[in-house]
Design an enzyme around this catalytic site. Structure first.
Site, short mmCIF file in Angstrom:
data_model
loop_
_atom_site.label_atom_id
_atom_site.label_comp_id
_atom_site.label_asym_id
_atom_site.label_seq_id
_atom_site.Cartn_x
_atom_site.Cartn_y
_atom_site.Cartn_z
N ARG A 182 0.84 -1.20 0.00
CA ARG A 182 0.00 0.00 0.00
C ARG A 182 0.88 1.25 0.00
O ARG A 182 1.51 1.57 1.00
CB ARG A 182 -0.92 0.01 1.22
CG ARG A 182 -1.79 1.25 1.29
CD ARG A 182 -2.97 1.11 2.22
NE ARG A 182 -2.64 1.12 3.63
CZ ARG A 182 -3.55 1.20 4.60
NH1 ARG A 182 -4.85 1.26 4.30
NH2 ARG A 182 -3.19 1.19 5.87
N ASP A 468 -3.48 3.68 14.54
CA ASP A 468 -2.65 4.11 13.42
C ASP A 468 -3.13 5.48 12.94
O ASP A 468 -3.97 6.12 13.60
CB ASP A 468 -2.60 3.05 12.31
CG ASP A 468 -3.94 2.89 11.60
OD1 ASP A 468 -4.87 3.67 11.88
OD2 ASP A 468 -4.04 1.99 10.75
#
Ligand SMILES: CC(=O)SCCNC(=O)CCNC(=O)[C@H](O)C(C)(C)COP(=O)(O)OP(=O)(O)OC[C@H]1O[C@@H](n2cnc3c(N)ncnc32)[C@H](O)[C@@H]1OP(=O)(O)O
Ligand SMILES: O=CC(=O)O
Ligand SMILES: [Mg+2]
EC number: 2.3.3.9
Length: 567
Positions: A182, A468
Site C-alpha cells: 500500500r 494508526d
C-alpha cells in the site's frame, strides 16, 4: 524544511563525499546510505521521474477537485451519486477475472514495512500480507528506504532478521502470504526527493521504486505470472482511480509485461468514494482485484466531509462501529457492487489486539473480533483484515466455517437487496452520546499516537487497541468538531461544554500520559511537540485536511544541498 525528528544527519568524516547517482532533474535530499543507493539507482529514479512528469498535472488537478468538492460540502451540499455517471452504475460490465494467486483472500494481515514484522506477517498463516507505507508507517526517510530494502529482500526470499537480544533469527517459511503493497495517498509529498525543483509525489515514489525492483521476481515467485499487487488508499473520486490506472499501464509498458498484470484493491475509505464505487472499479477494470472497507478512515472522512454541518455532530468514537446504519449500508453496498463486477469485497480491521496480561479482557477482545468477522462473512465479504498474527486463527475459523471450501463468495452472495440502499442510508447520522471520558480518551490517544509517529512508529498499541494514522485522525477531527460547534457532553449527565474544559483536559491528560509511560520516557519522547501539534489542529478555525501533513514537516531531514547534487 528541517525537521526535529530522531534521525539527525552526521557529516561524513572521510574526505570522500557520497552521493546518489541521479538522472537529470532529480535531487535526493535524504541521507546517503550505501544500502539506500541500491534502491535509489539511476534507472529506478528515472522511472519515478517519468511517472512524476507524466502525471503531476493530473494529480494537481485531482487535488484541486477535492478542494472544490470540500468548498461545496462546506456550503451545505451533501455528497451523493453523480447523475453524469449513471450509465456506468447501471451498465452491465465486469472487471477482468481475478488471478488464481489471489482467489482466496479470507484473512489478510497488515503491518508497516518493518523488517521483523514483514517476516512475521508473511509467515503468519494469513492468505495475504498488506505491507504498509501508509496508515501504519511514519514516512521518515529511514522508514521508507528501509521499507523498500525489506520488501526487495522479501520478494527475493532472502529476508532475515537477527534479534540479538533474544538470540532469535527470523526467516521466511516455505509457505508465505501473498504480498500486497500500500503506497501513500495522493496528497502526501516526498520531501526528500525533488524532481524538477518540486517534491515528488509520495505514492509515486513508493509505487515506482517497489515496482521497478520487484515486478519480475514477484511475477515468477508469487504472482503466478501476475502482479505485483497493490492496495490503493484514500481516494475520493474515480478520476483519481483513472490516474492509478494510467500509472499501471505506463509501468506495464516500461516493464514489457501484459496489460492487466498489475492488480489493485481500492480502499473505500472516504465518504465521497462510497458514491463512486462502480466508477472506481470501472476505471480500474483491467487492473482491479476488488474494494475494501477502510472503516477507520471512512469514519474520519464522514466527520471531515461534514465539517461545515453542525447538525452532524459525532458521538464518542467508541460508539461508531460497523453496526451503525450508515456503516452497515456502506459495507452492504460495497459487497453488492464488487460481486456484481466480479471482484472481491474485502472487509476491514477490527482494532482489538491480544491482551497478554489479562485473560478475561483478552477473551472479551477476541469475542469482539469474532462477532465483527461473523457479521462480515455473513454479509458476503470475501475476506477480512487482521492487525496482529495472534488474531489470524480466529478470523480464519470464522470465514472458513461460513464459506467452507469456496475461496470467496463472489458468485454465491450477490446481495441484490443492497441495490435499494439510498443516499440517505449512506449518510444517516450515527447514534450515540458524547462523554467526558470520550474527550479524554481522544486527547490521550491522539497525543500519544502523534508522539510515536514523530519518533518513527506509525502503528502502536494503546489501551489494548491498535492505533494508526486513520484511528488517530478520528480522535483529532472529533475534538475539532466538538470545539468548533461548542458541543455539550451529553452522555454523562455533566452537561459540560467542550470549549470550557478542553485546555484543562489537555493538561490533565498530559500528566496522566507522563504517569503511564514514566518520567524518563516522557522526557526523551516527543510528547510535548505532539501535544502542541495536536492541540493546534484541534483548535484551528479551519480544519487541517490531514494530521500527518502538518506533522510531516517535523520528520523531514534534509541532507546538505551540496552533497546530494552530483559531484
Ligand atoms: C486503519 C488501518 O489502516 S489498519 C492497517 C494499518 N495498521 C496496521 O497495519 C497495524 C498493524 N499492527 C501493528 O502494527 C501491531 O500489531 C501493533 C503495533 C498494534 C501491536 O504490536 P506489538 O506491540 O509489537 O504487539 P505484540 O508485542 O503483541 O507482538 C507480538 C509479536 O507479533 C508481531 N506482530 C504484531 N503485529 C504484527 C503485524 N501486524 N504483522 C506482523 N507481525 C506482527 C510482533 O512483531 C511480535 O513479534 P515477535 O514475537 O517475533 O517479537
Ligand atoms: O485503511 C484502513 C482504514 O480503516 O482506514
Ligand atoms: Mg485507511
Amino acid at each position: 524544511m528541517i525537521g526535529l525528528g530522531s534521525y539527525g544527519y552526521t557529516a561524513p568524516s572521510s574526505k570522500k563525499i557520497n552521493a546518489y547517482d541521479v538522472p537529470q532533474g532529480v535531487d535526493i535530499r535524504g541521507r546517503f546510505d550505501e544500502e539506500f543507493a541500491k534502491i535509489l539507482t539511476k534507472d529506478a529514479l528515472q522511472f519515478v521521474a517519468d511517472l512524476q512528469r507524466e502525471f503531476r498535472n493530473h494529480i494537481k488537478y485531482a487535488m484541486e477537485c477535492r478542494k472544490e468538492a470540500k468548498r461545496r460540502y462546506n456550503e451545505g451540499a451533501l455528497p451523493g451519486f453523480d447523475p453524469a455517471t449513471r450509465y456506468i452504475r447501471e451498465g452491465k460490465w465486469t472487471c477482468v477475472p481475478f488471478p488464481p494467486a489471489v482467489a482466496d483472500r479470507r484473512v489478510e494481515i497488515t503491518g508497516p514495512v518493518e523488517r521483523k514484522m514483514i517476516i512475521n506477517a508473511l509467515n503468519s498463516g494469513a492468505k495475504v500480507f498488506m505491507a504498509d507505507f501508509e496508515d501504519a508507517l511514519s514516512p521518515s526517510w529511514e522508514n521508507l528506504m528501509r521499507g523498500q530494502i525489506n520488501l526487495k529482500d522479501a520478494v527475493e526470499g532472502t529476508i532475515t532478521f537477527n534479534d540479538k537480544a533474544r538470540n532469535r533469527v527470523y526467516k521466511l517459511n516455505n509457505e508465505i502470504a501473498k504480498l500486497f503493497v500500500r503506497p501513500r495517498g495522493w496528497h502526501l509529498p516526498e520531501a526528500h526527493i525533488f524532481i524538477d525543483g518540486e517534491p515528488a509525489t509520495g505514492c509515486l515514489v513508493d509505487f515506482g521504486l517497489y515496482f521497478y525492483h520487484n515486478y519480475a521476481t514477484f511475477r515468477n515467485t508469487q504472482g503466478q505470472g501476475f502482479g505485483p499487487f497493490f492496495y490503493l488508499p484514500k481516494m475520493e473520486n474515480s478520476r483519481e482511480a483513472k490516474i492509478w490506472n494510467s500509472v499501471f499501464e505506463k509501468a506495464e509498458k516500461m516493464a514489457g509485461i501484459e496489460k492487466g498484470s498489475i492488480r489493485a484493491t481500492v480502499l473505500i475509505e472516504t465518504l465521497p468514494a462510497v458514491f463512486q464505487m462502480d466508477e472506481i472499479l470501472y476505471e480500474l477494470r483491467d487492473h482491479s482485484v476488488g474494494l475494501n472497507c477502510g472503516r477507520w478512515d471512512y469514519i474520519f472522512s464522514y466527520v471531515k466531509t461534514f465539517q461545515g454541518h453542525p447538525d452532524r455532530l459525532f458521538p464518542d468514537r467508541g460508539q461508531v462501529g460497523m453496526t451503525q446504519h450508515f456503516m452497515r449500508s456502506y459495507s452492504d453496498l460495497l459487497i453488492r457492487t464488487c460481486h456484481r463486477r466480479g471482484v472481491h469485497a474485502m472487509g476491514g480491521m477490527a482494532a482489538q489486539i491480544p491482551i497478554r496480561d489479562d485473560p478475561t479482557a483478552n477473551e472479551a477482545a477476541f469475542e469482539l473480533v469474532r462477532k465483527d468477522k461473523q457479521r462480515e462473512v455473513k454479509a458476503g465479504h470475501d475476506g477480512t483484515w487482521a492487525a496482529h498474527p495472534g488474531l489470524i486463527k480466529t478470523c480464519m475459523e470464522v470465514f472458513t466455517n461460513n464459506m467452507g471450501n469456496t475461496p470467496n463468495q463472489i458468485e454465491t452472495v450477490k446481495r441484490d437487496d443492497a441495490s435499494n440502499l439510498t443516499e440517505d442510508d449512506l449518510l444517516q447520522r450515527p447514534r450515540g452520546v458524547r462523554t467526558m471520558e470520550g474527550l479524554r480518551l481522544n486527547t490521550r490517544v491522539g497525543i500519544q499516537y502523534l508522539a510515536a509517529w514523530l519518533t518513527g512508529s506509525g502503528s502502536v498499541p494503546l489501551y489494548n487497541l491498535m492505533e494508526d494514522a486513520a484511528t488517530a485522525e478520528i480522535s483529532r477531527v472529533q475534538i475539532w468538531q466538538w470545539l468548533k460547534y461548542g458541543v455539550e457532553l451529553d452522555g454523562d449527565g455533566l452537561g459540560v461544554r467542550v470549549n470550557h474544559v478542553f485546555g484543562r483536559v489537555v493538561e490533565e491528560e498530559m500528566a496522566r500520559i507522563e504517569r503511564e509511560v514514566g518520567k524518563e520516557k516522557f522526557k526523551k519522547g516527543m510528547y510535548k511537540e505532539a501535544c502542541k501539534i495536536f492541540t493546534r489542529q484541534c483548535t484551528a478555525s479551519t480544519l487541517d485536511d490531514f494530521l500527518t501533513l502538518d506533522a510531516y514537516n517535523y520528520i523531514v531531514i534534509h541532507h546538505p544541498k551540496d552533497v546530494s547534487s552530483k559531484l
